[in-house]
Design an enzyme around this catalytic site. Sequence first.
Site, short mmCIF file in Angstrom:
data_model
loop_
_atom_site.label_atom_id
_atom_site.label_comp_id
_atom_site.label_asym_id
_atom_site.label_seq_id
_atom_site.Cartn_x
_atom_site.Cartn_y
_atom_site.Cartn_z
CB CYS A 35 -0.86 0.22 1.18
SG CYS A 35 -2.14 -1.38 1.24
CG ASP A 37 1.47 5.13 3.82
OD1 ASP A 37 2.08 5.82 3.63
OD2 ASP A 37 0.11 5.16 3.19
CB CYS A 60 2.88 10.02 1.37
SG CYS A 60 1.76 9.83 2.45
CB CYS A 104 -0.96 9.35 6.97
SG CYS A 104 -0.63 9.12 5.15
#
Lengths: 130, 395
Positions: A35, A37, A60, A104
């Site tokens: 994915c 992350d 990110c 996130c």
Amino acid sequence: MALYSEKVMEHFRHPRNVGVIEDASGVGEVGNAKCGDIMKMYLKIEDDTVVDAKFETFGCGSAIASSSMATELIIGKPLSDVAKLTNKAVAEALDGLPAYKMHCSVLAEEAIQSALEDYYGKHPEKRPQA
Amino acid sequence: MKIYADNAATTKMSPAAIRAMMSCLEETYGNPSSLYALGQEAKETLEKARAAIAAVINAEPQEIIITSGGSEADNQALRSAALAGKKKGKTHLISTAFEHHAVLHTLKKLEDEGFAVTLLPVHENGLVRLEEVAAAIREDTCLVSVMTANNEIGTVQPIGEIGALCREKGVTFHTDAVQAVGHLPLDVKAQQIDMLSASAHKFHGPKGVGFLYVRKGVPLTNLIEGGAQERGKRAGTENVAAAVSMAAALKETAGSMAETEARLRPLRDRLIAGLGEIPHSALNGDAVHRLPGNVNFCFEGIEGESLLLLLDDRGICASSGSACTSGSLDPSHVLLAIGRVHDVAHGSLRLTLGEDATEEQVDYIIQNVKEVVEYLRSFSPIWRDLTSGKAAFIL
């Protein structure tokens, strides 16, 4: 209109508490490379308090900023508070995240909870009784 | 240093294109359908632009339909070929796995409407194989659509060979040439192309305008119904200023194509060599059959969006195929199509040089990408696992 808030960019450009705690009391890793992350959280716990936290993140800008902010929010805090840390609190402390980046902050919450679980797994006597 | 290295995303308008547009907006503002002199003047200006565009790809002026851009041209080309095929009982369409979404999503729609679609593989080098195109063509195939040059990895397909094959088999051949027009020599007659899509802002023209070339005799279906503009195939008062500006930009960009290519190729190869020095990195797509300004790399252990943001801080505009930059959970379908696994595809970087790129800029990019990749790897848990032997390197 920038992609992220100034706060996110500031934490992304100058992340706090980057690195590893070699003798960590608890370590949590969440997310997966598929994915895009992965967050790894290291906690040093003394007297039921997080005395230090460090992180490593593959992800990110908002993932790195969320990790950084999350460590700031928990260092010096009693475990009872840390257990209550939500992704919303992380996102709010960053002056918000774009909707499609909220995951996130979720990862940051989960990484911390996972590190706490690791700690309680090693020290079951410390686990708060429900 | 400020370096715009995202020319595949869009280009800066050329002064000639801006002048052409301004002059048209200020003076030639009539409606080309009006019969008085001001209208006819606009009509004449538009037709001159059409002829100039046609000349660049060796087409006839009446074979050029002005559209709102590459996506509209792709949509109209595919829908037209599908409908024409259906009338003859041919409902099979062939394309490739790494087309632009304007093509892929239109094909998906057509599939939902009952058409059969074959997407050809593009292999590790990002190139379509002629024999696989030939093998895929069936009795009921009505269209082959293969992009001239890929927008992410810049690989250039054997368009002339595919064109000849399709002509021989009697199948309509469309090519999405959005990344190629103005940058690579194209000749619709020699390459036996039936339909071709282009977009002005990829060759220093304005956004919101492009064109579809349709060979005389190939049936076209309207996406927009209304007035009789564009031979009745695309209704709506013509955006004369945009069309004129597109023609001015194309004439200029195509006019210096050979010099640009000769200048850019060595710079591109210098950039590829420099970035290739980064450990556990890989060039995406064939090194030779690629656009003169395109460089696309994967760096293991890092994620593309953070790379882009840090490069932006250093004055470099670039793009990535990571999920975070695509707005979905999956990384670029182009990188997946050439066999890059998710973990690696997230760490991609596309740099597309402009005509004015210099050696100094290329060296600056190399230096800064090296530093940023190293920095991001320094706190990447994936990189730690790779370097400590806990996980195996892919690149």
